[in-house]
Design a protein around this motif. Structure first.
Motif, PDB file in Angstrom:
ATOM      1  N   GLU A   1      45.562  28.945  42.145  1.00 44.75           N
ATOM      2  CA  GLU A   1      46.705  29.698  41.621  1.00 44.75           C
ATOM      3  C   GLU A   1      47.960  29.448  42.449  1.00 44.75           C
ATOM      4  O   GLU A   1      49.051  29.232  41.898  1.00 44.75           O
ATOM      5  CB  GLU A   1      46.381  31.181  41.613  1.00 44.75           C
ATOM      6  CG  GLU A   1      47.553  32.084  41.219  1.00 44.75           C
ATOM      7  CD  GLU A   1      47.241  33.551  41.431  1.00 44.75           C
ATOM      8  OE1 GLU A   1      48.140  34.365  41.146  1.00 44.75           O
ATOM      9  OE2 GLU A   1      46.146  33.885  41.923  1.00 44.75           O
ATOM     10  N   TYR A   2      47.817  29.462  43.780  1.00 48.98           N
ATOM     11  CA  TYR A   2      49.001  29.416  44.613  1.00 48.98           C
ATOM     12  C   TYR A   2      49.418  28.000  44.992  1.00 48.98           C
ATOM     13  O   TYR A   2      50.596  27.687  45.057  1.00 48.98           O
ATOM     14  CB  TYR A   2      48.798  30.256  45.875  1.00 48.98           C
ATOM     15  CG  TYR A   2      50.092  30.441  46.644  1.00 48.98           C
ATOM     16  CD1 TYR A   2      51.070  31.309  46.149  1.00 48.98           C
ATOM     17  CD2 TYR A   2      50.342  29.728  47.804  1.00 48.98           C
ATOM     18  CE1 TYR A   2      52.280  31.475  46.820  1.00 48.98           C
ATOM     19  CE2 TYR A   2      51.553  29.882  48.485  1.00 48.98           C
ATOM     20  CZ  TYR A   2      52.507  30.754  47.987  1.00 48.98           C
ATOM     21  OH  TYR A   2      53.711  30.891  48.646  1.00 48.98           O
ATOM     22  N   TYR A   3      48.439  27.134  45.244  1.00 48.10           N
ATOM     23  CA  TYR A   3      48.764  25.786  45.724  1.00 48.10           C
ATOM     24  C   TYR A   3      48.636  24.720  44.628  1.00 48.10           C
ATOM     25  O   TYR A   3      49.070  23.601  44.810  1.00 48.10           O
ATOM     26  CB  TYR A   3      47.896  25.415  46.916  1.00 48.10           C
ATOM     27  CG  TYR A   3      48.144  26.322  48.112  1.00 48.10           C
ATOM     28  CD1 TYR A   3      49.279  26.162  48.898  1.00 48.10           C
ATOM     29  CD2 TYR A   3      47.272  27.358  48.427  1.00 48.10           C
ATOM     30  CE1 TYR A   3      49.521  26.988  49.977  1.00 48.10           C
ATOM     31  CE2 TYR A   3      47.504  28.188  49.498  1.00 48.10           C
ATOM     32  CZ  TYR A   3      48.637  28.013  50.278  1.00 48.10           C
ATOM     33  OH  TYR A   3      48.871  28.832  51.337  1.00 48.10           O
ATOM     34  N   GLY A   4      47.996  25.089  43.539  1.00 40.77           N
ATOM     35  CA  GLY A   4      47.988  24.224  42.376  1.00 40.77           C
ATOM     36  C   GLY A   4      47.219  22.929  42.539  1.00 40.77           C
ATOM     37  O   GLY A   4      47.590  21.920  41.953  1.00 40.77           O
TER      38      GLY A   4
ATOM     39  N   ALA B   1      42.413  27.336  53.600  1.00 46.68           N
ATOM     40  CA  ALA B   1      42.278  28.309  54.682  1.00 46.68           C
ATOM     41  C   ALA B   1      43.318  29.413  54.565  1.00 46.68           C
ATOM     42  O   ALA B   1      43.029  30.592  54.806  1.00 46.68           O
ATOM     43  CB  ALA B   1      42.402  27.606  56.028  1.00 46.68           C
ATOM     44  N   ALA B   2      44.543  29.051  54.170  1.00 43.40           N
ATOM     45  CA  ALA B   2      45.581  30.057  53.972  1.00 43.40           C
ATOM     46  C   ALA B   2      45.214  31.013  52.842  1.00 43.40           C
ATOM     47  O   ALA B   2      45.472  32.224  52.927  1.00 43.40           O
ATOM     48  CB  ALA B   2      46.916  29.378  53.691  1.00 43.40           C
ATOM     49  N   ALA B   3      44.607  30.477  51.792  1.00 41.34           N
ATOM     50  CA  ALA B   3      44.169  31.336  50.685  1.00 41.34           C
ATOM     51  C   ALA B   3      43.088  32.303  51.148  1.00 41.34           C
ATOM     52  O   ALA B   3      43.125  33.501  50.835  1.00 41.34           O
ATOM     53  CB  ALA B   3      43.664  30.478  49.528  1.00 41.34           C
ATOM     54  N   VAL B   4      42.116  31.809  51.913  1.00 42.45           N
ATOM     55  CA  VAL B   4      41.034  32.667  52.415  1.00 42.45           C
ATOM     56  C   VAL B   4      41.597  33.747  53.334  1.00 42.45           C
ATOM     57  O   VAL B   4      41.276  34.936  53.215  1.00 42.45           O
ATOM     58  CB  VAL B   4      39.975  31.820  53.143  1.00 42.45           C
ATOM     59  CG1 VAL B   4      38.929  32.716  53.794  1.00 42.45           C
ATOM     60  CG2 VAL B   4      39.296  30.859  52.174  1.00 42.45           C
ATOM     61  N   ALA B   5      42.474  33.350  54.277  1.00 43.17           N
ATOM     62  CA  ALA B   5      43.041  34.307  55.223  1.00 43.17           C
ATOM     63  C   ALA B   5      43.891  35.365  54.527  1.00 43.17           C
ATOM     64  O   ALA B   5      43.971  36.508  54.990  1.00 43.17           O
ATOM     65  CB  ALA B   5      43.862  33.570  56.276  1.00 43.17           C
TER      66      ALA B   5
ATOM     67  N   ARG C   1      33.445  32.524  47.927  1.00 37.84           N
ATOM     68  CA  ARG C   1      33.911  31.170  47.609  1.00 37.84           C
ATOM     69  C   ARG C   1      34.691  31.165  46.291  1.00 37.84           C
ATOM     70  O   ARG C   1      35.764  30.568  46.191  1.00 37.84           O
ATOM     71  CB  ARG C   1      32.714  30.235  47.536  1.00 37.84           C
ATOM     72  CG  ARG C   1      32.970  28.890  46.864  1.00 37.84           C
ATOM     73  CD  ARG C   1      33.766  27.943  47.726  1.00 37.84           C
ATOM     74  NE  ARG C   1      32.994  27.419  48.822  1.00 37.84           N
ATOM     75  CZ  ARG C   1      33.248  26.263  49.443  1.00 37.84           C
ATOM     76  NH1 ARG C   1      34.256  25.505  49.042  1.00 37.84           N
ATOM     77  NH2 ARG C   1      32.530  25.865  50.463  1.00 37.84           N
ATOM     78  N   ALA C   2      34.176  31.854  45.268  1.00 41.35           N
ATOM     79  CA  ALA C   2      34.835  31.851  43.963  1.00 41.35           C
ATOM     80  C   ALA C   2      36.222  32.471  44.038  1.00 41.35           C
ATOM     81  O   ALA C   2      37.182  31.967  43.435  1.00 41.35           O
ATOM     82  CB  ALA C   2      33.972  32.583  42.934  1.00 41.35           C
ATOM     83  N   GLN C   3      36.355  33.583  44.760  1.00 38.86           N
ATOM     84  CA  GLN C   3      37.665  34.217  44.906  1.00 38.86           C
ATOM     85  C   GLN C   3      38.647  33.299  45.623  1.00 38.86           C
ATOM     86  O   GLN C   3      39.813  33.180  45.224  1.00 38.86           O
ATOM     87  CB  GLN C   3      37.510  35.525  45.693  1.00 38.86           C
ATOM     88  CG  GLN C   3      36.805  36.634  44.942  1.00 38.86           C
ATOM     89  CD  GLN C   3      36.533  37.832  45.835  1.00 38.86           C
ATOM     90  OE1 GLN C   3      36.122  37.684  46.989  1.00 38.86           O
ATOM     91  NE2 GLN C   3      36.773  39.025  45.304  1.00 38.86           N
ATOM     92  N   ALA C   4      38.169  32.658  46.698  1.00 41.91           N
ATOM     93  CA  ALA C   4      39.031  31.772  47.475  1.00 41.91           C
ATOM     94  C   ALA C   4      39.491  30.578  46.646  1.00 41.91           C
ATOM     95  O   ALA C   4      40.664  30.191  46.682  1.00 41.91           O
ATOM     96  CB  ALA C   4      38.293  31.307  48.726  1.00 41.91           C
ATOM     97  N   GLU C   5      38.572  29.992  45.905  1.00 41.38           N
ATOM     98  CA  GLU C   5      38.922  28.839  45.062  1.00 41.38           C
ATOM     99  C   GLU C   5      39.972  29.229  44.025  1.00 41.38           C
ATOM    100  O   GLU C   5      40.923  28.476  43.764  1.00 41.38           O
ATOM    101  CB  GLU C   5      37.670  28.299  44.363  1.00 41.38           C
ATOM    102  CG  GLU C   5      36.611  27.726  45.287  1.00 41.38           C
ATOM    103  CD  GLU C   5      36.919  26.308  45.732  1.00 41.38           C
ATOM    104  OE1 GLU C   5      38.012  25.798  45.412  1.00 41.38           O
ATOM    105  OE2 GLU C   5      36.066  25.717  46.414  1.00 41.38           O
ATOM    106  N   ALA C   6      39.812  30.417  43.433  1.00 45.01           N
ATOM    107  CA  ALA C   6      40.749  30.844  42.395  1.00 45.01           C
ATOM    108  C   ALA C   6      42.143  31.041  42.960  1.00 45.01           C
ATOM    109  O   ALA C   6      43.142  30.618  42.357  1.00 45.01           O
ATOM    110  CB  ALA C   6      40.244  32.127  41.738  1.00 45.01           C
ATOM    111  N   ARG C   7      42.244  31.684  44.127  1.00 43.27           N
ATOM    112  CA  ARG C   7      43.578  31.904  44.707  1.00 43.27           C
ATOM    113  C   ARG C   7      44.190  30.601  45.188  1.00 43.27           C
ATOM    114  O   ARG C   7      45.393  30.387  45.061  1.00 43.27           O
ATOM    115  CB  ARG C   7      43.505  32.915  45.849  1.00 43.27           C
ATOM    116  CG  ARG C   7      44.883  33.230  46.448  1.00 43.27           C
ATOM    117  CD  ARG C   7      44.864  34.438  47.363  1.00 43.27           C
ATOM    118  NE  ARG C   7      44.746  35.671  46.605  1.00 43.27           N
ATOM    119  CZ  ARG C   7      44.795  36.892  47.170  1.00 43.27           C
ATOM    120  NH1 ARG C   7      44.963  37.014  48.482  1.00 43.27           N
ATOM    121  NH2 ARG C   7      44.678  37.986  46.436  1.00 43.27           N
TER     122      ARG C   7
END
Length: 284
Positions: free
Chosen positions: A281-284, A253-257, A272-278
């Motif tokens: 990347e950020y939370y691993g 949710a933090a990635a989406v926001a 969805r694809a953009q959110a999954e990628a971030r």
């Protein structure tokens, strides 16, 4: 309760008013119902909205692909947003009819997720009992607000806030909603399985039983944070429905926001694809 599913087409219903926000960026459609619906649609859910607004405005505010049950009214709920030293003040300039169980189609009573999203006390309590088979979440801000004769929105008195909590499993509040009063968090933790407290760029805290987990925000350049909490709550509910993990859901949710706040209005809400990628990347 284990809410995990394998079905990628989650049935998501959001209940609340799509409102017209007069902001420094100009007039824009908003409200939990709108931000939630568009977020869920971009995350590949099957989306339904129960709201009240002018019929001719439905497709201005909500894209094709969102199924709408509209308790039609001539004028939508209208807010005016004013900012002083970075602090937002809200004013209600017009209210729309309260939503009740009678407005809900019978076929809509068993979605995978129901997201209650009042912004101005407009979701009737009778609706809360209609979804006993669904994962039930609430962005509670609209039940915590009142406004004076000038329409200036203020939190309800603390004693009144501690009298009632919606009968849901998940609740979402912000630091702005509680005004620093931690008793409100304790009250909601007593009534709900999971409580999420969001605090903008400072991240979010997930309260699950006796455990509190801080989730850092993705560091981005913030342009427009209006609706970020609604985007976060929607993404959390969808991810929790898929995984059964509150921490994973909050990270996603933090990635989406983080995408949402980088642009004005709804332009930044990711696929969805953009959110999954971030998220990876950020939370691993």
């Amino acid at each position: 309760m284990d809410h995990r599913v394998n079905n990628s087409l989650t049935r998501y219903l959001v209940v609340g008013h799509v409102c017209l926000d007069h902001t420094p960026f100009g007039p824009k459609w908003g409200g939990t119902a709108m931000f939630g619906a568009i977020t869920a649609l971009r995350l590949n859910a099957q989306v339904h909205v129960l709201t009240s607004m002018p019929a001719e405005s439905v497709r201005e505010a909500l894209p094709d692909g969102v199924i709408v049950q509209n308790a039609e009214t001539d004028t939508p709920l209208i807010f005016r947003h004013e900012y002083t030293d970075g602090r937002r003040e809200l004013y209600v300039t017009h209210v729309a009819p309260t939503l009740h169980l009678e407005h809900l189609p019978e076929a809509w009573r068993n979605p995978d997720i129901v997201h209650f999203g009042p912004v101005a006390q407009e979701v009737g309590h009778d609706l809360l009992a209609a979804f006993d088979q669904s994962l039930r979440g609430a962005s509670v801000q609209g039940w915590l607000r009142n406004w004076d004769g000038d329409g200036h929105v203020r939190p309800l008195p603390v004693a009144q806030l501690l009298e009632w909590a919606p009968p849901v499993q998940f609740s979402f509040l912000s630091e702005e909603d509680i005004g620093g009063n931690r008793a409100i968090i304790d009250f909601y933790r007593h009534h709900h399985e999971i409580v999420v407290l969001t605090d903008g760029s400072h991240g979010a805290t997930v309260f699950e039983g006796e455990v509190a987990t801080w989730i850092p925000a993705v560091p981005v350049r913030e342009v427009d944070a209006n609706g970020a909490g609604d985007v976060f709550a929607t993404a959390f509910l969808i991810r929790y429905h898929e995984t059964g993990s509150a921490v994973t859901a909050a990270q996603f949710a933090a990635a989406v926001a983080s995408f949402h706040v980088e642009q004005v209005g709804i332009a930044g809400i990711p696929t969805r694809a953009q959110a999954e990628a971030r998220w990876r990347e950020y939370y691993g």
